[in-house]
Design an enzyme around this catalytic site. Structure first.
Site, short mmCIF file in Angstrom:
data_model
loop_
_atom_site.label_atom_id
_atom_site.label_comp_id
_atom_site.label_asym_id
_atom_site.label_seq_id
_atom_site.Cartn_x
_atom_site.Cartn_y
_atom_site.Cartn_z
N ASP A 219 32.18 41.89 35.37
CA ASP A 219 32.72 41.28 34.15
C ASP A 219 31.66 40.45 33.41
OD1 ASP A 219 33.00 39.55 36.46
OD2 ASP A 219 34.32 38.24 35.31
N HIS B 285 28.71 30.72 44.36
CA HIS B 285 29.73 31.74 44.04
C HIS B 285 29.81 32.72 45.21
CE1 HIS B 285 32.34 34.00 41.50
NE2 HIS B 285 31.49 34.93 41.12
ZN LIG Z 1 31.75 36.35 39.36
#
Ligand SMILES: [Zn+2]
Length: 309
Positions: free
Chosen positions: A67, A145
């Site tokens: 994304d 992340h």
């Molecule tokens: Zn991500």
């Protein structure tokens, strides 16, 4: 200097929000636009703005999740179709792997670009100052992340003071070469013996702006370091108040954690993006309200919204 948000949604596009991308418009400063992330459909969003793809001189990628990068092959190809316009090179900064992704997509689809792409890949060990020009310095630091992901700190260099021409005229300085000398910081003596001190006629240098743009992340000290005294902090808010545990499990932040980062960093303004499609408009105002209890100058951005810095 402005930021225009091209996609402010999390994970997948919705009717209201496209996936991640934003444009840092530096038209007055360097006549260029820098893109940060390029989710699928970014080029369609750009069509709804005044941004000319040719002006996009640099693209910064925070991480390799789809994304944030699936819009690259399409954007890069369309950028080549501006036949009447000069073809200008482009730089792409991002985690190791971005070059292979772009070149593979272009090769498999038989796309040939009439301009050059210069790749600047980095990994955990090669972060820090990733770019320095005469007007800007850009730093990257690793966030927290589910895959390697960075945040960027864009620092404009201090702006030179300006010459007060009216004040010089009033002091009897004849317009001409003397103005140039004084502008360069040189003291001069007029024919009648009057001494003119350059510093009395040049305003103090203005501090450059600091813009911090983060990729997807859990709350981490790296975000705070990147955002110290920033004029604007763009921070993800995939989750809302109370969802800290699930945010942590998925490698994301809540609005409250973003607000804590802004407060700890002493940032001036917080813009929340990467908003989940689960949030309806009443939830969006709640996101802002809750975050404002921790950091007052906060705003949840929308696609195509433009913010002056
Ligand atoms: Zn991500």
């Amino acid at each position: 200097m402005d930021i225009q948000f091209l996609g402010t949604g999390a994970g997948q596009p919705s009717k209201a929000r496209n996936v991640s991308s934003l444009a840092l418009k530096l038209l007055d400063e360097i006549n260029a636009v820098w893109l940060f992330d390029c989710g699928e459909g970014t080029q369609n969003r750009i069509l709804e703005t005044t941004i000319r793809p040719r002006k996009v001189s640099k693209i910064f990628i925070t991480h390799l999740h789809g994304d944030h990068i699936f819009g690259l092959p399409g954007f890069l190809s369309s950028r080549a179709f501006q036949a009447n316009e000069e073809q200008t090179d482009l730089d792409i900064y991002g985690p190791q792997g971005i070059k292979s992704f772009v070149l593979t997509s272009l090769r498999v689809s038989g796309s040939r670009l009439p301009y050059k792409i210069h790749f600047h890949e980095f990994d955990q060990d090669s972060l820090g100052k990733i770019l320095e020009t005469d007007k800007f310095t850009v730093y990257a630091e690793e966030l927290d992340h589910t895959i390697f992901c960075v945040g960027y700190r864009v620092m404009q260099k201090d702006l030179e003071g300006t010459l007060d021409a009216e004040k010089l005229k009033a002091a009897g300085v004849p317009f001409g070469p003397l103005f140039g000398k004084i502008k360069n910081g040189q003291d001069v003596v007029l024919e009648d013996g009057t001494e003119i001190k350059a510093t009395d006629y040049i305003s103090a240098p203005r501090p450059g702006k600091v813009v911090t743009i983060l990729g997807d992340t859990r709350k981490t000290n790296a975000s705070v370091r990147l955002a110290v005294n920033a004029d604007v902090l763009v921070h993800e808010s995939t989750y809302g108040k109370g969802d800290e545990k699930i945010a942590r499990n998925h490698g994301h932040s809540t609005n409250m954690q973003a607000a804590q980062v802004a407060a700890e960093a002493g940032a001036k303004r917080l813009l929340l993006n990467h908003i989940s499609a689960r949030f309806l408009s009443k939830d969006i105002s709640q996101l802002k309200k809750d975050a404002a209890t921790v950091f007052e100058n906060v705003h949840v951005v929308k696609d195509l919204e433009e913010v002056e810095i």
